[in-house]
Design an enzyme around this catalytic site. Structure first.
Site, PDB file in Angstrom:
ATOM      1  N   ASP A 183     -13.185  28.255  67.285  1.00  0.00           N
ATOM      2  CA  ASP A 183     -13.362  29.622  67.282  1.00  0.00           C
ATOM      3  C   ASP A 183     -12.780  30.256  68.711  1.00  0.00           C
ATOM      4  O   ASP A 183     -13.643  29.897  69.603  1.00  0.00           O
ATOM      5  CB  ASP A 183     -14.615  30.168  67.159  1.00  0.00           C
ATOM      6  CG  ASP A 183     -15.079  31.533  67.290  1.00  0.00           C
ATOM      7  OD1 ASP A 183     -14.268  32.385  67.370  1.00  0.00           O
ATOM      8  OD2 ASP A 183     -16.284  31.899  67.612  1.00  0.00           O
ATOM      9  N   GLU A 217     -12.357  38.019  73.683  1.00  0.00           N
ATOM     10  CA  GLU A 217     -12.748  38.572  72.473  1.00  0.00           C
ATOM     11  C   GLU A 217     -14.330  38.352  72.532  1.00  0.00           C
ATOM     12  O   GLU A 217     -15.025  39.116  72.103  1.00  0.00           O
ATOM     13  CB  GLU A 217     -12.210  37.975  71.384  1.00  0.00           C
ATOM     14  CG  GLU A 217     -12.641  38.380  70.098  1.00  0.00           C
ATOM     15  CD  GLU A 217     -13.721  37.808  69.645  1.00  0.00           C
ATOM     16  OE1 GLU A 217     -14.526  38.143  68.532  1.00  0.00           O
ATOM     17  OE2 GLU A 217     -14.254  36.850  70.100  1.00  0.00           O
ATOM     18  N   GLU A 218     -14.656  36.883  73.071  1.00  0.00           N
ATOM     19  CA  GLU A 218     -16.026  36.557  72.886  1.00  0.00           C
ATOM     20  C   GLU A 218     -17.077  37.552  73.875  1.00  0.00           C
ATOM     21  O   GLU A 218     -18.077  37.637  73.521  1.00  0.00           O
ATOM     22  CB  GLU A 218     -16.180  35.220  73.505  1.00  0.00           C
ATOM     23  CG  GLU A 218     -15.527  34.227  72.556  1.00  0.00           C
ATOM     24  CD  GLU A 218     -15.943  34.014  71.213  1.00  0.00           C
ATOM     25  OE1 GLU A 218     -17.094  34.837  70.761  1.00  0.00           O
ATOM     26  OE2 GLU A 218     -15.583  33.487  70.422  1.00  0.00           O
ATOM     27  N   ASP A 240      -9.372  35.464  62.490  1.00  0.00           N
ATOM     28  CA  ASP A 240     -10.575  34.827  63.480  1.00  0.00           C
ATOM     29  C   ASP A 240     -11.244  33.995  62.143  1.00  0.00           C
ATOM     30  O   ASP A 240     -10.591  33.721  61.240  1.00  0.00           O
ATOM     31  CB  ASP A 240     -11.251  36.218  63.869  1.00  0.00           C
ATOM     32  CG  ASP A 240     -12.226  35.590  65.042  1.00  0.00           C
ATOM     33  OD1 ASP A 240     -12.482  34.465  65.370  1.00  0.00           O
ATOM     34  OD2 ASP A 240     -12.297  36.580  66.152  1.00  0.00           O
TER      35      ASP A 240
END
Length: 362
Positions: A183, A217-218, A240
């Site tokens: 991820d 993104e996180e 994703d």
């Protein structure tokens, strides 16, 4: 194009190197360099921005612009407090899971290089087993073998140093890829493979293709928010990860039913443009690519949301890779799914024409 012929020895070697390199949120640039180096033979030029998002471009002169996107950052920790006896307390950088921390090795990134440490945990003999304390942010701490705060600082460790896990890529039972940071470096890998296949198959796209590897993104889709204003795309296909919900302790009534090995996951959500999603589904059906469906409520929680709601609205869709054990150091995906996501993005691009609006009113 058969799925089994997609991942080559060379591309798998790239995936392993790319995964093993640490790219915590806010510190993604070394991973971006690995990614760009791999893509260089297959694209015309690169765009980078202030915070480290990298975009590989095919047909940069074209007016109509299509984005395929993944994100490059991984969850991590920051040093937040150093005790007088040399222990380190942390805060999250992204959605780091406090419950998996005890007894994990860590890499602390300093100007002097990597300093090793461990998340210690009190021995079972010393704990009150009638009232067990679960791991949480105020009781997990890192031991780097220092006797006091001064020794910690001499080692180059200070408040604000970023911390990652060292766990590296492995293949389980021939067809499962296991690592931290799948991820979503799997996303960066898959869009890079799409570019490679377009080049190797000598495909001439009728539009500009922007292979986008976003940062941050996180912590809230921030890299995508920035780069979409630079690119100003007409279409965005985001990839994703999503949850495999077949393992224990997951409520399918709440999370839906998706499984590794059963194909890419196509999302339904307000941010997903329906006509673009249907184009993806029609492509999957025509090319006999297995797929699964997932419904989100108000938002997808992925960079799809950032692209969709930018620039007055961009036709956006989400193709996800089912993954087990998200935000742990043993994230697991199925090789077949990785190859089928690549296939689905590739084949969908061949079904998009320059100038399409995907308007509901045409």
């Amino acid at each position: 194009m058969a799925a089994s012929k997609i991942i080559t020895t060379k591309s798998l070697k790239f995936f392993e190197k790319y995964l093993n390199n640490a790219s915590p949120t806010g510190y993604e640039w070394e991973g971006q360099k690995i990614w760009m180096d791999y893509l260089k033979p297959y694209v015309d030029e690169f765009i980078t921005d202030t915070y480290g998002t990298a975009v590989a471009v095919i047909n940069p002169e074209a007016k109509y612009k299509v984005v395929i996107e993944g994100h490059s950052d991984e969850i991590s920790w920051y040093v937040n407090y150093i005790t007088d006896n040399g222990l380190l307390y942390v805060i999250r950088n992204g959605g780091s899971d406090h419950q998996i921390a005890p007894s994990k090795w860590v890499n602390i990134h300093t100007k002097k290089g990597i300093v090793k440490g461990v998340f210690g945990w009190p021995a079972i003999h010393t704990r009150n087993r009638s009232k067990e304390e679960p791991p949480k942010l105020d009781n997990i701490c890192i031991d780097i073998g220092a006797k006091d705060k001064e020794e910690v600082e001499k080692m180059g460790v200070h408040v604000g140093c970023v911390i990652t896990y060292p766990d590296e890529f492995q293949v389980l039972n021939d067809n499962k890829f296991v690592c931290r940071a799948i991820d979503n470096r799997a996303g960066g890998f898959m869009i890079a493979e799409v570019a490679r296949l377009l080049h190797e198959n000598n495909v001439k796209l009728p539009f500009g293709l922007y292979i986008t590897n976003s940062v941050q993104e996180e912590i809230g889709l921030r890299g995508a928010e920035m780069i979409t204003q630079t690119i100003k795309p007409d279409v965005a296909i985001v990839t994703d990860v999503c949850h495999d919900t077949t393992t224990p302790m997951i409520d399918k009534k709440k999370e839906g039913e998706t499984a590794i090995g059963s194909g890419p996951v196509i999302s339904y959500a307000p941010a997903v443009q329906n006509k673009l999603r249907e184009r993806i589904i029609e492509t999957a059906e025509a090319k006999k690519i297995p797929f699964q469906r997932l419904a989100s409520s108000r938002y997808t929680g992925t960079d799809t949301d950032a692209f969709a709601y930018s620039n007055g609205g961009v036709a956006s869709a989400l193709i996800s890779l089912p993954l087990r054990y998200m935000h742990t150091t043993v994230e697991m995906v199925h090789k077949d799914d990785v190859e089928n996501v690549i296939r689905l993005i590739y084949e969908t691009l061949l079904n998009i024409e320059s100038g399409e609006t995907f308007s509901y009113f045409d």
